[in-house]
Design a protein around this motif. Structure first.
Motif, PDB file in Angstrom:
ATOM      1  N   GLY A  16       0.796  -1.229   0.000  1.00 26.82           N
ATOM      2  CA  GLY A  16       0.000   0.000   0.000  1.00 26.82           C
ATOM      3  C   GLY A  16       0.823   1.271   0.000  1.00 26.82           C
ATOM      4  O   GLY A  16       0.276   2.355   0.193  1.00 26.82           O
ATOM      5  N   VAL A  17       2.138   1.144  -0.241  1.00 23.55           N
ATOM      6  CA  VAL A  17       2.984   2.341  -0.356  1.00 23.55           C
ATOM      7  C   VAL A  17       3.050   2.711  -1.842  1.00 23.55           C
ATOM      8  O   VAL A  17       3.514   1.891  -2.646  1.00 23.55           O
ATOM      9  CB  VAL A  17       4.409   2.082   0.189  1.00 23.55           C
ATOM     10  CG1 VAL A  17       5.261   3.347   0.060  1.00 23.55           C
ATOM     11  CG2 VAL A  17       4.362   1.594   1.629  1.00 23.55           C
ATOM     12  N   PRO A  18       2.602   3.897  -2.228  1.00 24.53           N
ATOM     13  CA  PRO A  18       2.612   4.247  -3.661  1.00 24.53           C
ATOM     14  C   PRO A  18       4.032   4.262  -4.236  1.00 24.53           C
ATOM     15  O   PRO A  18       4.979   4.636  -3.538  1.00 24.53           O
ATOM     16  CB  PRO A  18       2.024   5.664  -3.701  1.00 24.53           C
ATOM     17  CG  PRO A  18       1.365   5.874  -2.378  1.00 24.53           C
ATOM     18  CD  PRO A  18       2.090   4.995  -1.397  1.00 24.53           C
ATOM     19  N   THR A  19       4.156   3.863  -5.506  1.00 22.51           N
ATOM     20  CA  THR A  19       5.441   3.981  -6.195  1.00 22.51           C
ATOM     21  C   THR A  19       5.590   5.423  -6.693  1.00 22.51           C
ATOM     22  O   THR A  19       4.721   6.255  -6.442  1.00 22.51           O
ATOM     23  CB  THR A  19       5.518   2.998  -7.377  1.00 22.51           C
ATOM     24  OG1 THR A  19       4.462   3.319  -8.272  1.00 22.51           O
ATOM     25  CG2 THR A  19       5.400   1.547  -6.914  1.00 22.51           C
ATOM     26  N   PHE A  20       6.684   5.697  -7.393  1.00 19.77           N
ATOM     27  CA  PHE A  20       6.931   7.069  -7.842  1.00 19.77           C
ATOM     28  C   PHE A  20       6.458   7.326  -9.256  1.00 19.77           C
ATOM     29  O   PHE A  20       5.965   8.397  -9.574  1.00 19.77           O
ATOM     30  CB  PHE A  20       8.436   7.387  -7.773  1.00 19.77           C
ATOM     31  CG  PHE A  20       8.945   7.395  -6.374  1.00 19.77           C
ATOM     32  CD1 PHE A  20       8.896   8.546  -5.622  1.00 19.77           C
ATOM     33  CD2 PHE A  20       9.442   6.241  -5.789  1.00 19.77           C
ATOM     34  CE1 PHE A  20       9.329   8.567  -4.323  1.00 19.77           C
ATOM     35  CE2 PHE A  20       9.891   6.237  -4.490  1.00 19.77           C
ATOM     36  CZ  PHE A  20       9.838   7.406  -3.752  1.00 19.77           C
TER      37      PHE A  20
END
Ligand code: BJW
Length: 232
Positions: A16-20
């Motif tokens: 659930g950590v967004p990518t760049f």
């Protein structure tokens, strides 16, 4: 067997950590130049603090996924023969069981004092400009590496790459240097090279082998293969 693993935002995506650089990436709501250069911080420190404070707070709502846990298991078997270098500033590798993680782009849970240079473990917001616990000056910034800054521990990383038998890159677009150059350096030093990524990346052509799919599937499978090989 000495293995160097490089990880990027893709390994934390399923947590659930967004990518760049994916469609719903972190820079969607924030222009890169607004938050990821020291010059931008000089111009608008409060904007930058709010961005990183929000990401730090969000860490409490996410958990490591099977890919992080698999690398933790691998460290348990390989010990110092595994060098895990991550571009990520989250702490999901540590929470997934990896005790020795080299954070080349810094850490969200650390603050860097611009006055005395001390790095301090930090879990609170920085937006209110608290004093540095070491020198008392209110010059704490996120302890992360922005464009134009030198990543942490490059000499150590180069040493590890020079002695690697295998270099594995997981969940990174291969768009940001110097990490994007590790595969060529490792190959030139004699390592085998493997990419594990959702889809073909800018770096894919430089790897001997590439497997595409979700990190939570690919990484545990690859770790099981290595463990099987080590057992025989
Ligand atoms: C999945 C998945 C799933 C999705 N499963 N996969 C021209 C040429 C060469 C270099 C330069 C140049 N001009 C400038 C430079 C240098 C510059 C640079 O590289 N610029 C490029 C834009 C070209 N680099 C620097 O300035 C660096 N410093 C430097 O070079 O110093 C000089 C020096 C070096 C060495 C020795 C001596 C001197 C510093 C770079 C700092 C980067 N900082 C950031 C922000 C950190 C803080 C923060 O997090 O906010 O680091 S930018 C951002 O990009 C962040 C990341 O770590 C980094 C890499 O991103 P990453 O991890 O690859 O994420 P994405 O989103 O790009 O890709 C995700 C991938 O996962 C995708 O491929 C998906 O498909 C995949 N994926 N879901 C598996 N479920």
């Amino acid at each position: 067997m000495k293995i160097v693993v490089l990880t990027g935002a893709g390994i934390s995506a399923e947590s659930g950590v967004p990518t760049f650089r994916d469609a719903d990436g972190l820079w969607e709501g924030h222009r890169v130049e607004d938050v990821a250069t020291p010059e931008a911080y000089d111009v608008a420190p409060i904007t930058v603090h709010r961005f990183y404070d929000a990401r730090r707070a969000a860490l409490a709502t996410v958990a490591p996924n099977p890919a992080h846990h698999a690398l933790g298991r691998l460290e348990g078997v390989l010990g110092e023969d595994l060098f895990l270098v991550t571009q990520n500033i989250d702490d999901l590798h540590e929470r997934g069981g990896s005790a020795r993680v080299h954070h080349m782009h810094g850490e969200l849970l650390s603050a860097l004092c611009r006055a005395c240079g001390r790095r301090t473990e930090w879990r609170e917001d920085l937006v209110d400009l608290p004093p540095c616990p070491a020198c008392g000056v209110c010059e704490l910034r996120p302890d992360v590496v922005w464009f134009g800054e030198i990543p942490y521990g490059m000499e150590r990383i180069e040493r590890e790459l020079m002695t690697a038998d295998l270099f594995v890159s997981i969940g990174t677009s291969g768009a940001v240097y110097p990490a994007a150059g590790f595969v060529r350096f490792a190959r030139a030093c004699g390592a085998r090279t493997l990419e594990l990524n959702l889809d073909a990346s800018e770096g894919t052509p430089f790897f001997e082998t590439a497997r595409h799919g979700r990190a939570s599937d690919l990484v545990p499978t690859w770790v099981d293969e290595i463990m099987e090989r080590l057992a025989h």
